[in-house]
Design an enzyme around this catalytic site. Structure first.
Site, PDB file in Angstrom:
ATOM      1  N   HIS A   1       0.834  -1.197   0.000  1.00 38.90           N
ATOM      2  CA  HIS A   1       0.000   0.000   0.000  1.00 38.90           C
ATOM      3  C   HIS A   1       0.872   1.253   0.000  1.00 38.90           C
ATOM      4  O   HIS A   1       0.513   2.261  -0.613  1.00 38.90           O
ATOM      5  CB  HIS A   1      -0.933   0.001   1.214  1.00 38.90           C
ATOM      6  CG  HIS A   1      -1.955  -1.086   1.155  1.00 38.90           C
ATOM      7  ND1 HIS A   1      -3.307  -0.835   1.085  1.00 38.90           N
ATOM      8  CD2 HIS A   1      -1.828  -2.433   1.145  1.00 38.90           C
ATOM      9  CE1 HIS A   1      -3.959  -1.985   1.034  1.00 38.90           C
ATOM     10  NE2 HIS A   1      -3.082  -2.967   1.075  1.00 38.90           N
TER      11      HIS A   1
ATOM     12  N   ASP B   1      -6.195   5.393   2.523  1.00 43.73           N
ATOM     13  CA  ASP B   1      -6.361   4.010   2.098  1.00 43.73           C
ATOM     14  C   ASP B   1      -7.771   3.528   2.409  1.00 43.73           C
ATOM     15  O   ASP B   1      -8.402   3.985   3.370  1.00 43.73           O
ATOM     16  CB  ASP B   1      -5.344   3.143   2.843  1.00 43.73           C
ATOM     17  CG  ASP B   1      -5.062   1.851   2.132  1.00 43.73           C
ATOM     18  OD1 ASP B   1      -5.912   0.947   2.184  1.00 43.73           O
ATOM     19  OD2 ASP B   1      -3.979   1.749   1.508  1.00 43.73           O
TER      20      ASP B   1
END
Length: 192
Positions: free
Chosen positions: A18, A127
């Site tokens: 990520h 995120d």
């Protein structure tokens, strides 16, 4: 933070898979807009991000890096487990839940940015696994944009799963996902 204005603040989930896409997104945004971008995360993840910069130099002047305090042991995780890299699969859920402990430090970071530049950043890009950022963005009077780092097919499957909750409509461990071919099955326990 220096005297440069921060236009966008990013908060990736605590996983290498990520962090790197967020860094790539920050680079693309800067090259297209000239915006200055801040990336916030836990100390070990920030250390990892710093190591990804060319020849281990400091980040470019348009990226600002901020560490948010995090104590993995305080969340029932092994010491110094600030990302998914060395965690057993059954501990990943704890890491996701523990991300909520970043809410107050992240809020304080935004307050500091606002105090120094007199206004909030244009937006926060967070995120998909840190949904609590929406609340912080609303409090700070800015916009939150969610960035999903996974592939399109898997992301759409996940959205279908959560929008339709098909597992609650059957006693079977296998079920169809609305919007997907009938031969695409989601197995309870393997992906939840």
């Amino acid at each position: 933070m220096g005297s440069q204005q921060i236009d966008i603040v990013m908060l990736p989930f605590m996983a290498h898979g990520h962090l790197i896409p967020f860094l790539s997104l920050a680079t693309q945004i800067h090259h297209r807009t000239g915006f200055n971008i801040a990336i916030a995360n836990t100390p070990l993840n920030i250390q990892y991000l710093r190591s990804t910069f060319l020849q281990h130099q400091n980040p470019p002047p348009w990226i600002h890096i901020f560490e948010l305090p995090f104590n993995s042991a305080g969340h029932g995780l092994p010491p110094n487990s600030e990302n998914t890299e060395n965690l057993p699969l059954d501990q990943i859920g704890k890491l996701v839940i523990s991300s909520v402990s970043l809410k107050t430090p992240f809020h304080n970071l935004l307050l500091d940015i606002i105090k120094k530049q007199g206004k909030p950043p244009l937006c926060i890009i967070s995120d998909v696994f840190v949904g609590w950022v929406v609340e912080v963005a609303n409090i700070m009077n800015t916009v939150n944009i969610t960035f999903a780092t996974g592939g399109a097919y898997g992301t759409l499957a996940l959205f279908s799963f959560w929008l339709n909750l098909p597992h609650r409509k059957t006693d079977s461990e296998e079920f169809n996902l609305p919007g997907f071919p009938e031969r695409f099955f989601w197995m309870v326990g393997e992906h939840s």
